[in-house]
Design a protein around this motif. Structure first.
Motif, PDB file in Angstrom:
ATOM      1  N   PHE A  15      45.594  49.072  29.458  1.00 22.49           N
ATOM      2  CA  PHE A  15      44.267  48.504  29.642  1.00 22.49           C
ATOM      3  C   PHE A  15      43.880  48.508  31.130  1.00 22.49           C
ATOM      4  CE2 PHE A  15      41.639  44.765  30.500  1.00 22.49           C
ATOM      5  CZ  PHE A  15      40.579  44.972  29.645  1.00 22.49           C
ATOM      6  N   VAL A  16      44.750  47.962  31.966  1.00 22.10           N
ATOM      7  CA  VAL A  16      44.486  47.886  33.408  1.00 22.10           C
ATOM      8  C   VAL A  16      44.380  49.281  34.004  1.00 22.10           C
ATOM      9  CG1 VAL A  16      45.489  47.184  35.623  1.00 22.10           C
ATOM     10  CG2 VAL A  16      45.459  45.585  33.706  1.00 22.10           C
ATOM     11  N   TYR A  40      38.384  40.526  31.203  1.00 24.59           N
ATOM     12  CA  TYR A  40      38.295  40.060  32.586  1.00 24.59           C
ATOM     13  C   TYR A  40      39.446  39.129  32.931  1.00 24.59           C
ATOM     14  CZ  TYR A  40      33.768  42.158  33.522  1.00 24.59           C
ATOM     15  OH  TYR A  40      32.760  43.057  33.737  1.00 24.59           O
ATOM     16  N   LYS A  41      39.881  38.324  31.984  1.00 23.50           N
ATOM     17  CA  LYS A  41      41.010  37.422  32.225  1.00 23.50           C
ATOM     18  C   LYS A  41      42.266  38.232  32.557  1.00 23.50           C
ATOM     19  CE  LYS A  41      43.118  34.935  28.925  1.00 23.50           C
ATOM     20  NZ  LYS A  41      43.291  33.921  27.886  1.00 23.50           N
ATOM     21  N   ILE A  42      42.536  39.262  31.758  1.00 18.23           N
ATOM     22  CA  ILE A  42      43.715  40.102  31.989  1.00 18.23           C
ATOM     23  C   ILE A  42      43.602  40.822  33.331  1.00 18.23           C
ATOM     24  CG2 ILE A  42      44.937  42.169  31.186  1.00 18.23           C
ATOM     25  CD1 ILE A  42      44.154  41.266  28.307  1.00 18.23           C
ATOM     26  N   ARG A  45      43.947  38.466  36.351  1.00 19.66           N
ATOM     27  CA  ARG A  45      45.356  38.073  36.532  1.00 19.66           C
ATOM     28  C   ARG A  45      46.122  39.189  37.239  1.00 19.66           C
ATOM     29  NH1 ARG A  45      47.175  35.431  30.760  1.00 19.66           N
ATOM     30  NH2 ARG A  45      45.976  33.510  30.959  1.00 19.66           N
ATOM     31  N   TYR A  46      45.869  40.434  36.818  1.00 23.33           N
ATOM     32  CA  TYR A  46      46.539  41.577  37.452  1.00 23.33           C
ATOM     33  C   TYR A  46      46.160  41.660  38.934  1.00 23.33           C
ATOM     34  CZ  TYR A  46      47.363  46.316  38.979  1.00 23.33           C
ATOM     35  OH  TYR A  46      47.747  47.404  39.710  1.00 23.33           O
ATOM     36  N   LYS A  47      44.865  41.536  39.237  1.00 23.87           N
ATOM     37  CA  LYS A  47      44.418  41.625  40.631  1.00 23.87           C
ATOM     38  C   LYS A  47      45.001  40.506  41.483  1.00 23.87           C
ATOM     39  CE  LYS A  47      40.003  41.708  40.069  1.00 23.87           C
ATOM     40  NZ  LYS A  47      38.537  41.803  40.245  1.00 23.87           N
ATOM     41  N   GLU A  52      53.556  41.228  37.355  1.00 18.47           N
ATOM     42  CA  GLU A  52      54.245  40.077  36.752  1.00 18.47           C
ATOM     43  C   GLU A  52      53.293  39.228  35.908  1.00 18.47           C
ATOM     44  OE1 GLU A  52      54.360  40.321  40.356  1.00 18.47           O
ATOM     45  OE2 GLU A  52      55.968  41.748  40.071  1.00 18.47           O
ATOM     46  N   ALA A  53      52.029  39.229  36.262  1.00 12.08           N
ATOM     47  CA  ALA A  53      51.040  38.418  35.559  1.00 12.08           C
ATOM     48  C   ALA A  53      50.729  38.963  34.160  1.00 12.08           C
ATOM     49  CB  ALA A  53      49.765  38.333  36.367  1.00 12.08           C
TER      50      ALA A  53
END
Length: 55
Positions: A15-16, A40-42, A45-47, A52-53
């Motif tokens: 996805f990312v 957007y939540k995922i 968190r990645y950004k 690890e997020a």
């Protein structure tokens, strides 16, 4: 041909990756069957916390 098994982590990485390649949030969320809010939540968190997020 057998079904492919993927983990949640692998799906979030895919996805990312698609977002980082420049695809639009709406299109990627539609392809993964999730809401834009979840997308957007995922991604946020990645950004903020890196790979690890996504676990």
């Amino acid at each position: 041909m057998p079904w492919k098994e993927t983990s949640v982590m692998e799906e979030r990485l895919r996805f990312v990756a698609r977002l980082l390649e420049g695809e639009g949030m709406s299109d990627v969320c539609r392809a993964f069957g999730i809401s834009r809010k979840t997308g957007y939540k995922i991604f946020n968190r990645y950004k903020d916390d890196g790979l690890e997020a996504l676990t």
